[in-house]
Scaffold this motif. Structure first.
Motif, PDB file in Angstrom:
ATOM      1  N   GLY A 141      38.285  31.657  33.675  1.00 45.04           N
ATOM      2  CA  GLY A 141      37.928  30.251  33.592  1.00 45.04           C
ATOM      3  C   GLY A 141      37.375  29.696  34.879  1.00 45.04           C
ATOM      4  N   SER A 142      37.889  28.563  35.298  1.00 44.49           N
ATOM      5  CA  SER A 142      37.324  27.854  36.445  1.00 44.49           C
ATOM      6  C   SER A 142      38.216  27.921  37.678  1.00 44.49           C
ATOM      7  CB  SER A 142      37.080  26.390  36.072  1.00 44.49           C
ATOM      8  OG  SER A 142      38.294  25.778  35.668  1.00 44.49           O
ATOM      9  N   THR A 143      39.105  28.915  37.773  1.00 41.92           N
ATOM     10  CA  THR A 143      39.943  29.050  38.966  1.00 41.92           C
ATOM     11  C   THR A 143      39.070  29.324  40.176  1.00 41.92           C
ATOM     12  OG1 THR A 143      40.262  31.386  38.473  1.00 41.92           O
ATOM     13  CG2 THR A 143      41.934  29.861  37.675  1.00 41.92           C
ATOM     14  N   PRO A 144      39.549  29.003  41.382  1.00 46.18           N
ATOM     15  CA  PRO A 144      38.669  29.056  42.556  1.00 46.18           C
ATOM     16  C   PRO A 144      38.230  30.452  42.990  1.00 46.18           C
ATOM     17  CG  PRO A 144      40.923  28.510  43.180  1.00 46.18           C
ATOM     18  CD  PRO A 144      40.865  28.423  41.698  1.00 46.18           C
ATOM     19  N   GLY A 145      39.009  31.479  42.711  1.00 42.07           N
ATOM     20  CA  GLY A 145      38.641  32.791  43.214  1.00 42.07           C
ATOM     21  C   GLY A 145      39.169  33.914  42.348  1.00 42.07           C
TER      22      GLY A 145
END
Length: 375
Positions: free
Chosen positions: A10-14
C-alpha cells in the motif's frame, strides 16, 4: 529464505520484510509509490499503461538487499489492437536496503546514454568487503554494485564511496541466476556452462572462470529448447501458472557451509540430487553428495509430494547457508527440506509459487549498520 519478488504494501513509507522461520519463505514488501509513483512520467499518463516490477536483485553476505524497481510503459492503443509495443526503456531505480533497521540508501544514480540499457534487468550483484576481505566480527564500511555484460565485454560497477558508475573490465560473461557474493568476489553464473568471478572493488578485477562439473555443461541451445517446452504448473491456489523447464530452475550456485557450491537435480527419474564444492584453487568442483530423490520419497512415505507423481523435476529452491548437506527443494506446492547426509526429508511447508528463493544471512551487527555510513 527470502522470496525474490516483492509484494505491495500500500502506501507505507518504505520497504519492509515479514520474517518467517525456514523453510517458510520470508516476504519483502514495497510501497506502490516506490515502484510506480516515483518513476511515473506525467507526459505519458494519458496514452500508456505502466507495468511495475519490484524485485530483490541480490543479497550481500552481510544481509543487505539490493532492490530494483522498474516501470515499463506500453502504449494503450497497441494493447487495444492486441500488439503490445514497448514505449522505450523502462523507468528504473536501484536501492540498498537493510531489512532489520528498514533503512534504504538514496537511489543509485541513473546512467545516461547507451550504457543505461545495461541496467534494464535484475542481474546485478552487491558485495561488501566483509564478504571475504577481512574478519567477520564487524559490519562492512562500503559496498559495490556490479554487472557483467557479455555483448559489451565489460564490467559496469557502482562504488558507495564514489557514488558513481564506471567501467573497469573487458573480459566478462553474462549470468542467468542471481549474482553470488563469496570470497571477496562477485560470481555471475551461467547454469548451462560455468561461473565467472571478479572483485568490483579493484580497478583491475582480473576475472576468473570456472566451468561446471564434468557432465553438467549443457549445449549452447539449452535455453532455446527449454523455452520451446513451455508448460503449466499448479500455482498453489487451485489454478495453474505458465512455466518453462529452464535450467536455472533445477540448477543453482550458492554459498553454503562457508564454501561456494553447485547443486543440480537431474530431469529424469530417479531425479538425482547432486552437490559439488568448489576446489581450494577455484579451478573445479568436487562431488560431495548424490541422492536419488524418487527412492527417498518412497522410503520416507510422503504421499503429499505431487511433482514426482506427475513426473516433474523437483526445482532447486535454495541452499541452506550454514548447512552444506541441506537443500530446500520446491516440489509441487511445497518447500521440501532434504538432508543429503541422512538421505531423508527433514521438513516441509506450503509454498504458493515457484519463483526463486534467495538466501538472506542476518549477522548480529546488521541492526546497528547504517547504509549511509558505507563509503
Amino acid at each position: 529464505m527470502l522470496g525474490r519478488t516483492a509484494a505491495s504494501n500500500g502506501s507505507t513509507p518504505g520497504p519492509s520484510v515479514t520474517f518467517a522461520k525456514p523453510p517458510r519463505v520470508s516476504q519483502l514488501y514495497m510501497p506502490e509509490h516506490l515502484a510506480s509513483g516515483g518513476l511515473s512520467d506525467p507526459d505519458h499518463e494519458g496514452d500508456v499503461h505502466r507495468f511495475p516490477s519490484r524485485q530483490v536483485c541480490a543479497t550481500s553476505q552481510d544481509g543487505l538487499l539490493l532492490l530494483s524497481c522498474e516501470v515499463q510503459r506500453i502504449s494503450i492503443p497497441a494493447l487495444v489492437i492486441g500488439k503490445p509495443c514497448l514505449d522505450g526503456l523502462p523507468d528504473m531505480m536501484h536501492l540498498v536496503f537493510n531489512p532489520i533497521t528498514g533503512e534504504i540508501s538514496p537511489c543509485l544514480p541513473d546512467i545516461k546514454g547507451p550504457r543505461r540499457e545495461i541496467l534494464c534487468n535484475f542481474n546485478l550483484g552487491i558485495l561488501t568487503p566483509a564478504d571475504g576481505r577481512r574478519s567477520r566480527s564487524g559490519p562492512p564500511d562500503r559496498y559495490a554494485v556490479a554487472r557483467l555484460e557479455l555483448e559489451e565485454h565489460m564490467m559496469l560497477r557502482f562504488l558507495s564511496e564514489t557514488r558513481d558508475w564506471g567501467i573497469v573490465s573487458r573480459k566478462v560473461l553474462v549470468g542467468f541466476q542471481e549474482a553470488v557474493a563469496w570470497g571477496g568476489r562477485l560470481w555471475w553464473v551461467d547454469v548451462t556452462w560455468g561461473a565467472i568471478s571478479a572483485d568490483p572493488f579493484s580497478n583491475r578485477p582480473e576475472p576468473r572462470f570456472v566451468e561446471l562439473p564434468s557432465g553438467s555443461v549443457l549445449p549452447e541451445d539449452a535455453y532455446d529448447k527449454a523455452i520451446q517446452q513451455e508448460d503449466m504448473l499448479p500455482d498453489g491456489e487451485g489454478g495453474t501458472s505458465w512455466w518453462m523447464p529452464l535450467p536455472v530452475n533445477y540448477r543453482r550456485v550458492g554459498v553454503t557451509g562457508a564454501t561456494l557450491r553447485y547443486v543440480e537435480v537431474s530431469q529424469e527419474e530417479p531425479f538425482v540430487l547432486s552437490s559439488f564444492a568448489i576446489d581450494a584453487d577455484g579451478s573445479g568442483w568436487t562431488l560431495e553428495h548424490r541422492v536419488a530423490l524418487s527412492r527417498l520419497w518412497v522410503d520416507g512415505g510422503h504421499p503429499w509430494l505431487p511433482a514426482l507423481q506427475a513426473k516433474r523435476t523437483p526445482l532447486i529452491g535454495a541452499l541452506r547457508p550454514f548447512k552444506a548437506n541441506v537443500v530446500h527443494l520446491t516440489v509441487g506446492n511445497h518447500v521440501v527440506i532434504v538432508d543429503m547426509d541422512k538421505g531423508q526429508v527433514t521438513g516441509h511447508c506450503p509454498r504458493r509459487d515457484i519463483n526463486p528463493i534467495l538466501q538472506c544471512v542476518l549477522p548480529p551487527w546488521l541492526s546497528t549498520t547504517s547504509i549511509s555510513s558505507l563509503g
